[in-house]
Scaffold this active site. Structure first.
Site, mmCIF file in Angstrom:
data_model
loop_
_atom_site.group_PDB
_atom_site.id
_atom_site.type_symbol
_atom_site.label_atom_id
_atom_site.label_comp_id
_atom_site.label_asym_id
_atom_site.label_seq_id
_atom_site.Cartn_x
_atom_site.Cartn_y
_atom_site.Cartn_z
ATOM 1 N N ALA A 195 1.080 -11.042 -2.687
ATOM 2 C CA ALA A 195 0.837 -9.861 -1.857
ATOM 3 C C ALA A 195 1.615 -8.649 -2.364
ATOM 4 C CB ALA A 195 1.203 -10.143 -0.402
ATOM 5 N N ASP A 196 2.798 -8.870 -2.913
ATOM 6 C CA ASP A 196 3.579 -7.768 -3.475
ATOM 7 C C ASP A 196 2.832 -7.124 -4.642
ATOM 8 O OD1 ASP A 196 5.797 -7.977 -1.769
ATOM 9 O OD2 ASP A 196 6.676 -9.545 -2.998
ATOM 10 N N TYR A 197 2.373 -7.951 -5.563
ATOM 11 C CA TYR A 197 1.671 -7.429 -6.730
ATOM 12 C C TYR A 197 0.371 -6.736 -6.329
ATOM 13 C CZ TYR A 197 4.821 -9.586 -10.117
ATOM 14 O OH TYR A 197 5.920 -9.907 -10.869
#
Length: 424
Positions: A195-197
């Site tokens: 989700a960060d990427y």
């Protein structure tokens, strides 16, 4: 946009030198003259900066004096103290230490904002406002400013002040519930940082759209992304299927909804392949290479609807055929028969693969602190203005003096005082 300063020495492009007439200069990259202040931490918003930096933006990473970004300690530590994640994902960024939670630090930041195009942040909503450097305050200084704001749940809503990480976003966004075997618990969908990427990628899209608006004469704006939204947006038809028919998709292991066979199968030599039959034509080809052409004309298997109704039977036939052959033979037969089939790779396999080598997806670079490194090359691949590589993630505060001197004109005595007062 801002006037770029910095090193004009030649650097090797990510793209193959053979494909170019000459190496690109950093100032020839597509995002040259864009200055980005990255005050975020970890991956989500900073990965947006990594993407922009890959394509020539001047990205100034601002970190807390003495401790720096937590990403420096996340992952495999190297002999320089920073991790491999930091060295790879903080590439092409200048590093400056500055304590925004001090009046003088906030004032220095405001002066940097006045000379920049983009700010990246992922603090809890309200934090920057508390420090006097929220979007409205900064826009008063620089009306053309674009700010990316990434947080767990976005800047609005009842959960806006709650903390969160990618794992929580996977769960809240509906992705974790789909990952795992049908009779097992929800599992991590490949990477705890997914989700960060993805949020960083959405952020880069938002920043570029906002910069386009500025280029056309419009004002700056902020981009508001909640981590969970980044994964939820990628979950194909689960929302309309539930709204219209009440369908609640469950975990299906390696299988997928609506089509079959579309799964992973083990080969005779203990390896795995992925087969994707997304339509009846693909299944006809698979049936032919399996020696089961009869299945492609049978009313029990000829259509996607029929195969989904008999998913277990279809999977068993495919599994039996693949399970009797080594991986290389399965791949060869499918390739010749026009059947979408690929190996399920580990990172060891990736390093040996000819396609990865031909596309130069793995890039060998030299880091002055740890020596030779192999990192993922930048994407997307642009034919005229490919990404450029300048350096790996730098040491904490490595560029503080040069940035504050060149942009703000601070002298050595002022820098020494600020450092003693832990403002920088």
């Amino acid at each position: 946009m801002t006037e770029r300063t910095g090193d004009n020495s030649r650097v090797p492009p990510f793209a193959s030198p053979a494909a170019l007439l000459s190496d690109l200069l950093p100032d020839q990259a597509v995002l040259t003259n864009i200055r980005v202040l990255d005050i975020a931490t970890f991956v989500a918003a900073p990965f947006c900066g990594t993407i922009l930096g890959d394509f020539g933006a001047e990205v100034i990473k601002i970190e807390q004096p003495g401790e720096g970004d937590a990403l420096r300690g996340f992952g495999t530590r190297t002999e320089c103290g920073d991790t491999l994640v930091w060295l790879s994902e903080s590439r092409n960024k200048k590093t400056v230490t500055l304590n925004l939670n001090t009046p003088e630090g906030a004032d220095i930041f405001r002066k940097l904002v006045a000379q920049s195009d983009v700010v990246l942040e992922n603090f809890r909503p309200g934090t920057l406002e508390k420090w006097g450097v929220g979007f409205e305050a900064l826009r008063a200084i620089n009306p053309k400013l674009v700010m990316l704001r990434v947080s767990a749940y976005g800047q609005t809503g009842p959960k806006r002040n709650e903390p969160g990480f990618a794992r929580i976003a996977h769960a809240f966004g509906g992705l974790s519930n789909l990952a795992g075997e049908a009779d097992g618990p929800p599992v991590v969908p490949g990477s705890t940082s997914l989700a960060d990427y993805i949020s960083g990628m959405w952020g880069a899209i938002g920043v570029l759209l906002a910069l386009r608006h500025v280029e056309q004469g419009g004002d700056g704006q902020f981009i508001d992304i909640g981590l969970y939204e980044s994964v939820f947006r990628l979950l194909d038809e689960i929302a309309p299927a539930y709204a219209k028919y009440g369908t609640i998709r469950q975990r299906m292991g390696a299988d997928t909804v609506n089509v079959a066979p579309h799964s992973h199968y083990r080969t005779a030599d203990g390896k795995w392949v992925a087969v994707a039959c997304t339509n009846d034509r693909m299944f006809e080809r698979l049936a032919a290479v399996m020696g089961r052409a009869d299945m492609a004309t049978s009313p029990f298997y000829a259509t996607s609807i029929a195969r989904v109704e008999r998913r277990a039977e279809v999977n068993a036939v495919v599994a039996d055929w693949i399970g009797a052959l080594p991986q290389a033979e399965v791949l060869d037969i499918c390739q010749k028969g026009g059947v979408p089939c690929g190996p399920v790779y580990s990172i060891e396999d990736i390093f040996e693969d000819a396609q990865y080598k031909a596309r130069e997806n793995l890039m060998e670079v030299e880091d002055p602190r740890v020596g030779k490194l192999t990192i993922p090359a930048a994407i997307p691949r642009l034919s005229e203005t490919p990404a450029v590589f300048r350096h790996t993630g730098r040491g904490l505060g490595a560029d503080t003096d040069s940035v504050l001197t060149s942009l703000l004109g601070l002298d050595a005595a002022t820098l020494s005082r600020l450092r003693a007062e832990r403002v920088i």
